[in-house]
Design an enzyme around this catalytic site. Structure first.
Site, PDB file in Angstrom:
ATOM      1  N   TYR A  87     -22.421 -37.238 -18.064  1.00  0.00           N
ATOM      2  CA  TYR A  87     -22.029 -37.476 -19.459  1.00  0.00           C
ATOM      3  C   TYR A  87     -21.082 -38.657 -19.506  1.00  0.00           C
ATOM      4  O   TYR A  87     -20.199 -38.799 -18.650  1.00  0.00           O
ATOM      5  CB  TYR A  87     -21.317 -36.235 -20.030  1.00  0.00           C
ATOM      6  CG  TYR A  87     -20.709 -36.472 -21.401  1.00  0.00           C
ATOM      7  CD1 TYR A  87     -21.423 -36.128 -22.549  1.00  0.00           C
ATOM      8  CD2 TYR A  87     -19.448 -37.062 -21.550  1.00  0.00           C
ATOM      9  CE1 TYR A  87     -20.895 -36.357 -23.817  1.00  0.00           C
ATOM     10  CE2 TYR A  87     -18.919 -37.303 -22.801  1.00  0.00           C
ATOM     11  CZ  TYR A  87     -19.638 -36.951 -23.936  1.00  0.00           C
ATOM     12  OH  TYR A  87     -19.111 -37.188 -25.175  1.00  0.00           O
ATOM     13  N   GLU A 137     -22.318 -42.435 -27.224  1.00  0.00           N
ATOM     14  CA  GLU A 137     -22.367 -41.346 -26.246  1.00  0.00           C
ATOM     15  C   GLU A 137     -23.716 -41.334 -25.552  1.00  0.00           C
ATOM     16  O   GLU A 137     -24.748 -41.453 -26.212  1.00  0.00           O
ATOM     17  CB  GLU A 137     -22.146 -40.014 -26.982  1.00  0.00           C
ATOM     18  CG  GLU A 137     -22.235 -38.770 -26.116  1.00  0.00           C
ATOM     19  CD  GLU A 137     -22.103 -37.493 -26.947  1.00  0.00           C
ATOM     20  OE1 GLU A 137     -21.015 -36.927 -26.988  1.00  0.00           O
ATOM     21  OE2 GLU A 137     -23.111 -37.070 -27.572  1.00  0.00           O
TER      22      GLU A 137
END
Lengths: 370, 290
Positions: free
Chosen positions: A100, A185
């Site tokens: 992530y 993101e």
């Protein structure tokens, strides 16, 4: 303004971040053609919410025929309140690990914030805090590769992946700064064949920065009514109650909803008529409320820059032109209060001076409350 | 004493020849603020409400020795105006415009920090010190009185509502500070509370917060040792998640920024949290007596 996944990936690709090959598909036929071209693929619903996979918004297809069937099932479906009108058909990845990474703004520190984790693939809110690496960025310094290597190290990545991650982070930060992003993101940031691939991406652009990015496609989010009222330049949010509300100033509008709820009523909307709105915009806003056919309308004005007589005039105007067929409660104090109250009296409306009693009364008139 | 803005502070108005700049220059002068100059490129030599207009902040500072400036230019030009002020020695900067890009606000706040300047806003109603008859902002003049209550708020009209209710209850204000409704603003609740703590005139503080971010939670920890009573009212109980409630910063995102979390943190820190705006003044009367 949120961007769809395929748009976000377009930006990543432009900046040299590796994304899987993909095609947009608006019909089952297009989906079939895309899979024929790309090979085994994921068919991903393009909606502005996370958690699509669990909600059935991502399906896999090995052949064109499978793609047609799957696309037929997903297109038009309701996904967490959003209708699926478009798919992104993307090469299926052989994922070894899921990481992530994101860049966003830390409101308290007033600085860019990098978040990264070796435990990707789930919403970051669900990741244990100890597994998240956080680094504030000095905007005067920016992100250089060393910072990326440090973050990679803290994530437990080893070379050469760490070096690849550092390069990606520099590019991601550039997107955040130069594209006026609120959030960029990549989740999951997949490891495929030992290399990093952006398997899913989110890009939210700061509405206030949009004027600098005329090249961006406009993505409108909201109901038809919300879009219509916002086009008037008013801040508007639809709620599920039946007392229509107008107030001046965002904080006052929020407090007004709270007051209605406090007395057991259910507000139908949030509407900030602006801190200094004159007669015309106020009348337009009120006309919208009348058009919603609520059980009652509550206008709550603390006149600072807004003048009470302007608000009263707007009310009189709307009564004359289209009529107000539901109970109306007006609370009016502040600048030119006397003139405003007198104007309303001529209309047969007794203005309240206290917010609490006015809120209580409108709830009663709507037939709600305790 | 009051905080941040004082009666003798000399004030510039950037964007003085626009509608807003002109109107509020008149209001500020009427309140007693020492507005000594305005800036509007290409308009030097003109006067607005008797205030001389300059082409640049540099010129205005040289002529007036001003140390404070309030900015009324459109959002797209706010960064330029803010840097012009900061680089020319302005140390109290009030940014009125709404819709300033967050990346610009980050740059402004970062530079101000390095220079030791105070930035209020953007997207703020400004700051007012009733006891010293001065203000930099767009708030109505008549609702404030001098007194012992410091007020710090994110929202304009809501703070007017509460300040006026304090005034009507006989509770005047030392200084009222509008932090601004944007995600990134110059002040934090903590920075303003620190100033109130050091101010002898301020005996208690009202916090007016709202959903979004975690500024209230962050402040809670600090308030534990503030040594002055705090009453807080937060707006947005009825706000659904994921929706921006007018202010760019007023949004519950991905489970963060809820009222519940803020009220819990403040209550645990000993703050008197009230649930409706009209409960603030009575609560303040009680905590001041104690």
């Amino acid at each position: 303004m949120k961007q769809y996944e395929y748009m976000a990936k377009g930006r990543l690709k432009e900046r040299g971040i590796v994304v899987p090959p993909g095609r947009i598909a608006d019909t089952p036929q297009q989906a079939a053609e895309a899979v024929a071209e790309i090979g085994p693929s994921a068919l991903k619903a393009q909606v502005l919410v996370g958690g699509r996979g669990k909600a059935g918004g991502i399906k896999f297809a090995a052949t064109a025929e499978e793609a047609r069937t799957q696309a037929h099932a997903i297109l038009g479906m309701d996904l967490k309140g959003y209708r699926v009108d478009r798919l992104y058909v993307e090469a299926k990845l052989d994922i070894e690990r899921e990481l992530y990474v994101s860049v966003t703004t830390d409101r308290n520190a007033k600085r860019p914030l990098i978040m990264a984790s070796a435990a990707g693939g789930v919403e970051i809110e669900d990741v244990e805090d100890s597994l998240i690496v956080r680094r504030l960025v000095d905007p005067d310094v920016g992100v250089l590769p060393y910072l990326g290597r440090e973050v990679a190290q803290a994530m437990g990545l080893s070379l050469p992946l760490a070096r690849e991650f550092a390069d990606l982070l520099v590019r991601l930060y550039d997107i955040y700064r130069e594209e006026d992003a609120e959030l960029v993101e990549i989740n999951p940031l997949a490891v495929v064949g030992g290399h990093l691939v952006a398997a899913d991406a989110r890009l939210n652009i700061d509405d206030s920065g949009l004027f600098r990015h005329p090249e961006l496609q406009v993505v409108e989010e909201g109901s038809t009514l919300e879009l219509k009222v916002r086009a008037l330049g008013l801040a508007y949010v639809e709620l599920d109650g039946d007392i229509a509300v107008m107030a001046n100033g965002a904080g006052m509008a929020m407090a007004t909803l709270d007051a209605i709820q406090h007395y057991g009523g259910r507000p139908a909307n949030f509407l900030d008529a602006g801190g200094g709105a004159s007669v015309e915009p106020t009348a337009q806003a009120l006309a919208v409320l009348v058009g919603m056919k609520p059980k009652a309308i509550f206008i709550n004005i603390f006149g600072g820059i807004t003048r009470c007589d302007d608000v009263a005039q707007a009310i009189a105007q709307v009564r004359k032109t289209q009529g107000i067929p539901v109970p109306l409660v007006v609370r009016l104090v502040g600048t030119n209060e006397r003139e405003g109250v007198a104007l309303l009296e001529q209309e047969g409306i007794a203005a309240y001076s206290e917010m609490s009693s006015a809120a209580k009364r409108v709830v009663e008139l709507a037939g709600e409350g305790r | 004493m009051a905080i941040l803005l004082h009666g003798q502070d000399k004030i510039l108005v950037q964007g003085i020849t626009g509608n807003q700049g002109r109107f509020h220059t008149r209001q500020m002068l009427a309140y007693g603020a020492k507005v000594v100059g305005g800036i509007s490129p290409g308009k030097a030599g003109q006067q607005v409400e008797g205030v001389p207009v300059f082409d640049t902040v540099r010129q205005a500072v040289e002529a007036t020795s001003a140390t404070a400036s309030i900015v009324f230019v459109p959002a797209a030009f706010a960064k330029d105006a803010a840097f012009e002020a900061l680089e020319n020695g302005i140390r109290l900067l009030v940014l009125i415009p709404e819709h300033v890009p967050v990346q610009d606000s980050i740059d402004i706040v970062t530079r101000a920090r390095a220079l030791g300047a105070v930035v209020i806003g953007p997207n703020t109603f400004g700051i007012i010190t009733p006891g010293e008859e001065t203000k930099m902002g767009i708030m109505p003049n008549h609702i404030y009185r001098r007194g012992p209550v410091g007020v710090v708020a994110r929202s304009g009209t809501l703070s007017y509502e509460i300040a006026f209710s304090l005034t009507q209850a006989g509770l005047g204000q030392s200084t009222v500070v509008g932090m601004g409704g944007d995600p990134v603003v110059g002040q934090t609740f903590i920075s303003v509370l620190e100033a109130f703590r050091a101010d002898d005139e301020t005996k208690a503080v009202v916090m007016v917060g709202e959903i979004g971010g975690s500024a209230e939670e962050e402040a809670a920890e600090y308030i534990k040792d503030l040594g002055k009573p705090v009453v807080a009212y937060l707006a947005g109980r009825a706000a659904p998640p994921g929706k921006r409630m007018g202010h760019a910063g007023a949004i519950i995102e991905r489970g963060r920024g809820t009222l519940e979390s803020k009220e819990k943190a403040l209550s645990a820190a000993g703050v008197r949290v009230v649930t409706m705006p009209w409960e603030v003044a009575p609560a303040m009367q009680q905590v001041l007596v104690r």
